[in-house]
Design a protein around this motif. Structure first.
Motif, mmCIF file in Angstrom:
data_model
loop_
_atom_site.group_PDB
_atom_site.id
_atom_site.type_symbol
_atom_site.label_atom_id
_atom_site.label_comp_id
_atom_site.label_asym_id
_atom_site.label_seq_id
_atom_site.Cartn_x
_atom_site.Cartn_y
_atom_site.Cartn_z
ATOM 1 N N VAL A 36 0.882 -1.175 0.000
ATOM 2 C CA VAL A 36 0.000 0.000 0.000
ATOM 3 C C VAL A 36 0.919 1.224 0.000
ATOM 4 N N PRO A 37 1.278 1.733 -1.195
ATOM 5 C CA PRO A 37 2.316 2.760 -1.270
ATOM 6 C C PRO A 37 1.779 4.182 -1.093
ATOM 7 N N ALA A 38 2.624 5.009 -0.521
ATOM 8 C CA ALA A 38 2.392 6.450 -0.473
ATOM 9 C C ALA A 38 3.740 7.119 -0.709
ATOM 10 N N THR A 39 3.718 8.259 -1.396
ATOM 11 C CA THR A 39 4.965 8.938 -1.747
ATOM 12 C C THR A 39 4.919 10.395 -1.298
ATOM 13 N N ILE A 40 5.997 10.832 -0.657
ATOM 14 C CA ILE A 40 6.155 12.243 -0.322
ATOM 15 C C ILE A 40 7.388 12.773 -1.040
ATOM 16 N N MET A 41 7.347 14.072 -1.411
ATOM 17 C CA MET A 41 8.405 14.670 -2.216
ATOM 18 C C MET A 41 8.832 15.999 -1.613
ATOM 19 N N ASP A 42 10.113 16.295 -1.760
ATOM 20 C CA ASP A 42 10.640 17.570 -1.288
ATOM 21 C C ASP A 42 11.992 17.793 -1.952
ATOM 22 N N ASP A 43 12.554 18.979 -1.748
ATOM 23 C CA ASP A 43 13.852 19.318 -2.322
ATOM 24 C C ASP A 43 14.885 19.502 -1.217
ATOM 25 N N ASN B 154 18.986 6.330 -7.441
ATOM 26 C CA ASN B 154 19.537 7.636 -7.803
ATOM 27 C C ASN B 154 19.330 7.859 -9.299
ATOM 28 N N PHE B 155 18.058 7.868 -9.706
ATOM 29 C CA PHE B 155 17.735 7.918 -11.135
ATOM 30 C C PHE B 155 18.072 9.256 -11.779
ATOM 31 N N GLY B 156 18.293 10.288 -10.953
ATOM 32 C CA GLY B 156 18.601 11.601 -11.487
ATOM 33 C C GLY B 156 19.922 11.676 -12.217
ATOM 34 N N THR B 157 20.755 10.664 -12.103
ATOM 35 C CA THR B 157 22.000 10.653 -12.884
ATOM 36 C C THR B 157 21.698 10.538 -14.373
ATOM 37 N N ILE B 158 20.463 10.148 -14.700
ATOM 38 C CA ILE B 158 20.056 10.045 -16.110
ATOM 39 C C ILE B 158 19.113 11.195 -16.461
ATOM 40 N N ALA B 159 17.937 11.221 -15.818
ATOM 41 C CA ALA B 159 16.945 12.268 -16.069
ATOM 42 C C ALA B 159 15.812 12.094 -15.069
ATOM 43 N N GLY B 160 14.924 13.080 -15.042
ATOM 44 C CA GLY B 160 13.758 12.980 -14.189
ATOM 45 C C GLY B 160 13.919 13.778 -12.916
ATOM 46 N N ARG B 161 12.782 14.350 -12.445
ATOM 47 C CA ARG B 161 12.831 15.156 -11.224
ATOM 48 C C ARG B 161 12.225 14.386 -10.053
ATOM 49 N N TYR B 162 10.951 14.093 -10.107
ATOM 50 C CA TYR B 162 10.287 13.344 -9.047
ATOM 51 C C TYR B 162 9.775 12.021 -9.605
ATOM 52 N N ALA B 163 9.446 11.098 -8.705
ATOM 53 C CA ALA B 163 8.993 9.776 -9.149
ATOM 54 C C ALA B 163 8.171 9.123 -8.053
ATOM 55 N N ASN B 164 7.603 7.988 -8.370
ATOM 56 C CA ASN B 164 6.956 7.114 -7.391
ATOM 57 C C ASN B 164 7.728 5.802 -7.362
ATOM 58 N N LYS C 246 17.153 14.505 -10.856
ATOM 59 C CA LYS C 246 18.246 15.293 -11.434
ATOM 60 C C LYS C 246 18.349 16.651 -10.729
ATOM 61 N N TRP C 247 19.560 17.011 -10.381
ATOM 62 C CA TRP C 247 19.786 18.302 -9.719
ATOM 63 C C TRP C 247 19.397 19.447 -10.664
ATOM 64 N N ARG C 248 19.132 20.617 -10.056
ATOM 65 C CA ARG C 248 18.839 21.794 -10.853
ATOM 66 C C ARG C 248 19.243 23.046 -10.066
ATOM 67 N N GLU C 249 19.519 24.091 -10.792
ATOM 68 C CA GLU C 249 19.744 25.384 -10.153
ATOM 69 C C GLU C 249 18.404 26.080 -9.995
ATOM 70 N N GLU C 250 18.225 26.725 -8.835
ATOM 71 C CA GLU C 250 16.950 27.378 -8.563
ATOM 72 C C GLU C 250 17.198 28.630 -7.727
ATOM 73 N N VAL C 251 16.454 29.669 -8.044
ATOM 74 C CA VAL C 251 16.551 30.906 -7.273
ATOM 75 C C VAL C 251 15.649 30.777 -6.054
ATOM 76 N N LEU D 280 13.794 14.984 -4.106
ATOM 77 C CA LEU D 280 13.732 13.690 -3.430
ATOM 78 C C LEU D 280 12.303 13.156 -3.428
ATOM 79 N N SER D 281 12.177 11.840 -3.609
ATOM 80 C CA SER D 281 10.880 11.165 -3.554
ATOM 81 C C SER D 281 11.015 9.954 -2.640
ATOM 82 N N LEU D 282 10.218 9.922 -1.591
ATOM 83 C CA LEU D 282 10.261 8.810 -0.646
ATOM 84 C C LEU D 282 8.939 8.055 -0.697
#
Length: 372
Positions: free
Chosen positions: A188-195, A299-309, A324-329, A344-346
């Protein structure tokens, strides 16, 4: 004759696929001589001969899937030889005069004619996986009318509505499909995301930093470093942190396990990661290297993608994904600054983990990453 049954090639694996025969029927072989190369869920293993003698029959051809403890090789002779032990390869050689029992199929001259479908257990399992009604194959192309894997594949291709050429999933991809199905049916999955602000960690070995951050979070919130048995509603919270690290290859997904992460230095973790990469690439990795994970990292961001489940694999209850890392103001104390951010996606099994526990775990990871 003596029958050599396919041994367990690693901690209860149910089957293996024939990659290459090193011998042929009629060959004389000696003890420990390699007979066949078999691909299991994660590794390629050479199976040695338990016996010196003449090969009468080989069961299966390249690409066939053989069930563990099913007949593999028949030898001429009368003497019974018992057990061999070759690391994880353990097999038995047994004497048989006329009848070979393969699950619900018996081959032998004393067997009367039957209207039942003649097929080996591995072929029946393949038919089930491909949703093929094996009873519609009136006569198989194998010896004595036995239905073969090729018969099943041909019928599956005929019934398939997929356009173009199709292929049967094998080896690593087949295992991945099975595990993902199991997860979908039981979790029974649930996902939370943050930076996480990783500006101060850009020069660090980021994969190692992620591993160490998980270890710190597991100490702060142990409930995510756990196994859960849904059938008995039992939970086991682990003291040691063993992290399954997802590795992408052309052949499919491999997830070797880094043991006791909390007790290892950064250099030791990097050495372990590099060693796993090499053994995965060379297909020399051991089945034991995939066992015992208490939590996973992708660590899928080494290829592409921001958030995931990310998918939780039971009995574990959590997996962390990093995009994938990004620059942000961002605004820091009223000032606008450019920062390096890691998404990050947990994903967690909500049967065993509360939302509060999951968010505290993720908050700990964010704090550790920010510190570099």
């Amino acid at each position: 004759m003596k029958i050599f049954y396919l041994p367990d090639l690693g901690e209860g694996l149910a089957e293996a696929e024939i990659q290459e025969w090193y011998v042929k029927e009629g060959d004389e072989v000696t003890v420990d001589q390699p007979l066949v190369s078999m691909e299991t869920a994660k590794a390629v293993v050479d199976v040695p001969s338990p016996h010196t003698g003449k090969i009468v029959k080989l069961h299966g051809k390249k690409g066939d899937i053989i069930q563990t403890h099913a007949a593999l090789v028949e030898f001429a002779g009368e003497e019974i030889q018992t057990t061999i032990d070759k690391g994880t390869v353990v097999g038995s050689l047994e004497e048989s005069s006329t009848i070979l029992n393969e699950g619900d199929v018996i081959i032998g001259p004393a067997k009367k004619a039957s209207t039942s479908i003649k097929a080996m257990p591995a072929v029946r399992n393949l038919a089930k996986e491909l949703a093929v009604d094996i009873s519609t194959i009136t006569t198989g192309s194998g010896p004595q009318g036995f239905v073969t894997a090729e018969d099943v594949k041909k019928l599956a291709a005929k019934n398939s509505k997929l356009p173009g050429n199709t292929e049967i999933l094998r080896g690593v991809r087949r295992t991945m499909a099975t595990i993902m199905t199991q997860s979908h049916q039981s979790i029974v999955p649930a996902t939370i995301m943050d930076d996480a602000d990783i500006t101060d960690a850009r020069k660090a070995d980021f994969t190692v930093l992620l591993l160490k951050a998980i270890a710190v979070a597991a100490k702060a919130e142990p409930s995510l470093n756990a196994w859960y048995d849904g059938n008995n509603m039992e939970r086991c919270v682990h003291q040691e942190v063993h992290i399954g690290l997802a590795m992408d290859t052309e052949e499919g997904l491999f997830v070797p396990v880094l043991k006791n992460v909390a007790n290892k230095t950064s250099d030791e973790l990097r050495e372990s990661i590099d060693a796993f990469k090499k053994s995965v690439r060379d297909r020399t990795i051991l089945p034991s290297d995939f066992q015992g994970a208490t939590i996973s990292l992708s660590n899928f961001g080494t290829i592409a993608g921001r958030y995931a489940n990310p998918i939780v694999v039971p009995p574990m209850v959590a997996i962390l994904g990093c995009g994938k890392w990004r620059e942000e103001v961002v605004s820091i104390k009223g000032e606008m600054k450019v920062r390096q951010m890691a998404p990050l996606s947990l994903t967690f099994d909500h049967r065993a983990v509360t939302g509060g526990e999951a968010t505290r775990f993720l908050a700990s990871i964010i704090k550790t990453l920010a510190q570099g």
